[in-house]
Design a protein around this motif. Structure first.
Motif, PDB file in Angstrom:
ATOM      1  N   PHE A 244       0.858  -1.201   0.000  1.00 43.03           N
ATOM      2  CA  PHE A 244       0.000   0.000   0.000  1.00 43.03           C
ATOM      3  C   PHE A 244       0.891   1.248   0.000  1.00 43.03           C
ATOM      4  N   PRO A 245       1.630   1.464  -1.094  1.00 42.28           N
ATOM      5  CA  PRO A 245       2.571   2.595  -1.115  1.00 42.28           C
ATOM      6  C   PRO A 245       1.875   3.937  -0.885  1.00 42.28           C
ATOM      7  N   ASP A 246       0.626   4.034  -1.315  1.00 42.13           N
ATOM      8  CA  ASP A 246      -0.122   5.288  -1.146  1.00 42.13           C
ATOM      9  C   ASP A 246      -0.455   5.562   0.320  1.00 42.13           C
ATOM     10  N   LEU A 247      -0.313   4.540   1.170  1.00 39.79           N
ATOM     11  CA  LEU A 247      -0.652   4.745   2.593  1.00 39.79           C
ATOM     12  C   LEU A 247       0.576   4.993   3.466  1.00 39.79           C
ATOM     13  N   CYS A 248       1.763   5.060   2.831  1.00 40.13           N
ATOM     14  CA  CYS A 248       2.990   5.197   3.627  1.00 40.13           C
ATOM     15  C   CYS A 248       2.900   6.336   4.643  1.00 40.13           C
ATOM     16  N   ASP A 249       2.337   7.473   4.225  1.00 37.64           N
ATOM     17  CA  ASP A 249       2.263   8.621   5.132  1.00 37.64           C
ATOM     18  C   ASP A 249       1.026   8.601   6.021  1.00 37.64           C
ATOM     19  N   GLU A 250       0.235   7.579   5.869  1.00 37.26           N
ATOM     20  CA  GLU A 250      -1.015   7.503   6.636  1.00 37.26           C
ATOM     21  C   GLU A 250      -0.895   6.533   7.814  1.00 37.26           C
ATOM     22  N   LEU A 251       0.261   5.866   7.890  1.00 43.88           N
ATOM     23  CA  LEU A 251       0.430   4.828   8.899  1.00 43.88           C
ATOM     24  C   LEU A 251       1.635   5.125   9.778  1.00 43.88           C
ATOM     25  N   ILE A 252       1.498   4.868  11.075  1.00 42.13           N
ATOM     26  CA  ILE A 252       2.634   4.985  11.999  1.00 42.13           C
ATOM     27  C   ILE A 252       2.930   3.576  12.496  1.00 42.13           C
ATOM     28  N   PHE A 253       4.181   3.152  12.319  1.00 41.88           N
ATOM     29  CA  PHE A 253       4.529   1.780  12.711  1.00 41.88           C
ATOM     30  C   PHE A 253       5.258   1.775  14.043  1.00 41.88           C
ATOM     31  N   VAL A 254       4.796   0.966  14.951  1.00 38.31           N
ATOM     32  CA  VAL A 254       5.498   0.803  16.235  1.00 38.31           C
ATOM     33  C   VAL A 254       5.916  -0.657  16.322  1.00 38.31           C
ATOM     34  N   ASN A 255       7.218  -0.858  16.499  1.00 43.54           N
ATOM     35  CA  ASN A 255       7.781  -2.204  16.446  1.00 43.54           C
ATOM     36  C   ASN A 255       7.482  -2.974  17.733  1.00 43.54           C
ATOM     37  N   TYR A 256       6.669  -4.017  17.614  1.00 39.82           N
ATOM     38  CA  TYR A 256       6.316  -4.787  18.827  1.00 39.82           C
ATOM     39  C   TYR A 256       7.456  -5.696  19.264  1.00 39.82           C
ATOM     40  N   VAL A 257       8.324  -6.068  18.322  1.00 42.78           N
ATOM     41  CA  VAL A 257       9.399  -7.020  18.654  1.00 42.78           C
ATOM     42  C   VAL A 257      10.394  -6.356  19.599  1.00 42.78           C
ATOM     43  N   MET A 258      10.675  -5.063  19.348  1.00 39.02           N
ATOM     44  CA  MET A 258      11.651  -4.327  20.166  1.00 39.02           C
ATOM     45  C   MET A 258      11.163  -4.183  21.602  1.00 39.02           C
ATOM     46  N   SER A 259       9.819  -4.132  21.762  1.00 40.97           N
ATOM     47  CA  SER A 259       9.307  -3.865  23.106  1.00 40.97           C
ATOM     48  C   SER A 259       8.707  -5.102  23.760  1.00 40.97           C
ATOM     49  N   ASN A 261       7.727  -7.538  25.902  1.00 42.29           N
ATOM     50  CA  ASN A 261       6.717  -7.712  26.954  1.00 42.29           C
ATOM     51  C   ASN A 261       6.159  -6.421  27.529  1.00 42.29           C
ATOM     52  N   HIS A 262       6.499  -5.306  26.926  1.00 40.46           N
ATOM     53  CA  HIS A 262       5.925  -4.035  27.422  1.00 40.46           C
ATOM     54  C   HIS A 262       5.552  -3.149  26.234  1.00 40.46           C
ATOM     55  N   ILE A 263       4.684  -3.701  25.383  1.00 37.20           N
ATOM     56  CA  ILE A 263       4.353  -2.962  24.156  1.00 37.20           C
ATOM     57  C   ILE A 263       3.609  -1.656  24.419  1.00 37.20           C
ATOM     58  N   HIS A 264       3.071  -1.539  25.633  1.00 29.59           N
ATOM     59  CA  HIS A 264       2.384  -0.273  25.937  1.00 29.59           C
ATOM     60  C   HIS A 264       3.368   0.885  26.059  1.00 29.59           C
ATOM     61  N   LYS A 265       4.645   0.554  26.381  1.00 27.66           N
ATOM     62  CA  LYS A 265       5.629   1.594  26.738  1.00 27.66           C
ATOM     63  C   LYS A 265       5.883   2.591  25.588  1.00 27.66           C
ATOM     64  N   PRO A 266       6.286   2.095  24.388  1.00 25.56           N
ATOM     65  CA  PRO A 266       6.524   3.078  23.314  1.00 25.56           C
ATOM     66  C   PRO A 266       5.264   3.879  22.965  1.00 25.56           C
ATOM     67  N   LEU A 267       4.105   3.249  23.151  1.00 29.17           N
ATOM     68  CA  LEU A 267       2.855   3.958  22.835  1.00 29.17           C
ATOM     69  C   LEU A 267       2.601   5.056  23.867  1.00 29.17           C
ATOM     70  N   GLN A 268       2.837   4.688  25.110  1.00 29.23           N
ATOM     71  CA  GLN A 268       2.650   5.651  26.208  1.00 29.23           C
ATOM     72  C   GLN A 268       3.613   6.835  26.043  1.00 29.23           C
ATOM     73  N   ASP A 269       4.863   6.514  25.696  1.00 27.66           N
ATOM     74  CA  ASP A 269       5.870   7.580  25.482  1.00 27.66           C
ATOM     75  C   ASP A 269       5.439   8.490  24.336  1.00 27.66           C
ATOM     76  N   MET A 270       4.916   7.856  23.311  1.00 27.16           N
ATOM     77  CA  MET A 270       4.474   8.602  22.124  1.00 27.16           C
ATOM     78  C   MET A 270       3.374   9.613  22.500  1.00 27.16           C
ATOM     79  N   ILE A 271       2.445   9.137  23.320  1.00 33.48           N
ATOM     80  CA  ILE A 271       1.322  10.000  23.726  1.00 33.48           C
ATOM     81  C   ILE A 271       1.828  11.107  24.653  1.00 33.48           C
TER      82      ILE A 271
END
Ligand SMILES: NC(=O)c1ccc[n+]([C@@H]2O[C@H](COP(=O)([O-])OP(=O)(O)OC[C@H]3O[C@@H](n4cnc5c(N)ncnc54)[C@H](OP(=O)(O)O)[C@@H]3O)[C@@H](O)[C@H]2O)c1
Length: 427
Positions: A244-259, A261-271
């Protein structure tokens, strides 16, 4: 004396015969004999079926030849010669639930594409032989699957649609289950006013098949203006951008592998920090992008478990909606069983959550039976979206159905990126 009586009797019998004039038996010509058939022929025929079945989770599936479709068909049924079958995690869950050997085979596959080969009397106006179709055939409790050379379909019970000519058989077979699930989840949210232009949406499992359809629906159909935040792997982000190349700027990717057992953390930091930190693919340097979305108004969870749920106070806006297709336990396709209950203690969480965090929690269950279609005409609406190419099915791998073990092993790993499809032989 006795001699006289016998003579009289013989005389009497002779007269009787002469009086009734019984004709001598005629010799019947051979051709007349051939025409005389004692019983009419019964016009019962069968369509032979090759059927992929299992008897328990402990034994590998195998092909069975015991199924036969009797024709003439019942008036309200069709026979579809199956061309392709797409597999879903629910197929594994159904198999996992059979811990003991059954005395009959249980079929694989809930969705399919194919060609109509027989039409029951009452359906002649709507369907004809040769029609190309795709559909759902959801009979887990009866043990029928779509991984059969031919299936007997009741359009009043099974969703069946004409296959658009611009969609191939393989893609058609993998469309309806996950698109139908995604459509119904979003339709329900829309009816509750949750898909307004202010909607800020997080998807856990951004590259699951349900998510791939949900992303397309949210962006191309509901036209949600805000960027969608997706929890997925780095490879998953590359995969989505390439499809979906047309959606590249419409999506924010957060890497679950990096986080992990605490996937909420990068999201919380982002907010909290109002910025997204990503890493340059070449230099590995951190890159900062502003984020002003705030908390999410909708969380779609296609992975399950408590990791996000237990942080809804930090992640989900007041009166937000949390929808999961999985429930309290994180999906594990090797172990999960069909229709397993949620954690009983967590059922209280729904009430608890409502009181403290004021959000709407839904454990979504898709019942694709045709009798529920009229509720919102989802099948017809999905058919239009497919035909007009608003949404498409992404296929990961196609296997010959004789390689079903490889296909099931691949699906079981839980890392497919798109649908796993079987090519069914003509039998
Ligand atoms: N209740 C219902 O009515 C209903 C309907 C449809 C589906 N479902 C359920 O919904 C779930 C998703 O189904 P599906 O067919 O869409 O799944 P799927 O296509 O089999 O999902 C595979 C994808 O999940 C990603 N993934 C695996 N672990 C992840 C994690 N921890 N975080 C983020 N992404 C992860 C993988 O990406 P990577 O390899 O890149 O990690 C892979 O792309 C299943 O549990 C299914 O049973 C329920």
């Amino acid at each position: 004396m006795a001699d006289r009586i016998i003579a009289k009797r013989d005389e009497f019998l002779r007269t009787q015969t002469i009086e009734h004039d019984v004709p001598a038996p005629r010799e019947i010509p051979q051709e007349e004999l051939m025409r005389r058939v004692p019983r009419p022929l019964r016009h019962v025929k069968f369509i032979p079926v090759k059927n992929l079945v299992f008897f328990s989770r402990n034994n590998p599936p195998a092909f069975s030849y015991e199924t036969k479709i009797k024709i003439p068909l019942p008036k309200d049924k069709l026979v579809v010669q199956v061309r392709n079958v797409a597999l879903n995690p629910v197929d594994l869950k159904i198999m996992n639930s059979y811990t003991r050997n059954m005395n009959r085979g249980v079929g694989f596959g809930r969705e399919y594409s194919g060609v109509i080969t027989e039409v029951g009397e009452n359906l002649h106006g709507q369907w004809k032989e040769g029609d190309e179709v795709y559909g759902l055939f959801y009979h887990p409790n009866l043990g029928y699957g779509t991984a059969q050379s031919s299936i007997e379909v009741s359009p009043s019970k099974d969703v069946i649609l004409p296959k658009p000519s611009n969609v191939g058989f393989q893609a058609a077979s993998g469309t309806l289950f996950c698109l139908g699930a995604a459509f119904n989840i979003l339709d329900d949210l829309e009816s509750k006013g949750q898909l307004s232009e202010k909607a800020n949406i997080l998807i856990n499992g951004g590259t699951t098949s349900v998510a791939i359809f949900a992303i397309q629906l949210l962006k191309y159909h509901y036209r949600i203006p805000n960027k969608l935040v997706l929890l997925c792997s780095e490879y998953g982000a590359v995969f989505l951008k390439s499809h979906f190349p047309d959606l590249c700027d419409e999506l924010i990717f957060v890497n679950y592998v990096m986080s992990a057992n605490h996937i909420h953390k990068p999201l919380q930091d982002m907010i909290n920090n109002r910025e997204i930190i990503s890493y340059d693919a070449v230099t590995g340097q951190p890159l900062s992008t502003p984020y002003n979305g705030g908390k999410f108004t909708v969380i779609l969870d296609f992975i399950g478990g408590y990791q996000l749920l237990s942080h809804t106070d930090a992640l989900l806006a007041k009166n937000g909606a949390y929808v999961t297709t999985v429930g309290d336990y994180r999906a594990n396709y090797s172990k999960d069983v069909y229709n397993a209950w949620d954690n009983p203690s967590a059922n209280g969480r729904k009430i608890f959550g409502k009181l403290l965090w004021a959000f709407d929690y839904t454990h979504f269950h898709f019942d694709p039976n045709a009798k529920y279609v009229s509720r919102n005409d989802w099948a017809e609406k999905c058919a239009e979206l497919v035909e007009s190419e608003v949404v498409k099915c992404i296929i990961d791998k196609v296997y010959d159905w004789k390689q079903f073990e490889d296909a099931l092993d691949y699906l079981k790993k839980g890392h497919s990126h798109g649908k796993v499809v079987l090519d069914v032989e003509k039998f």
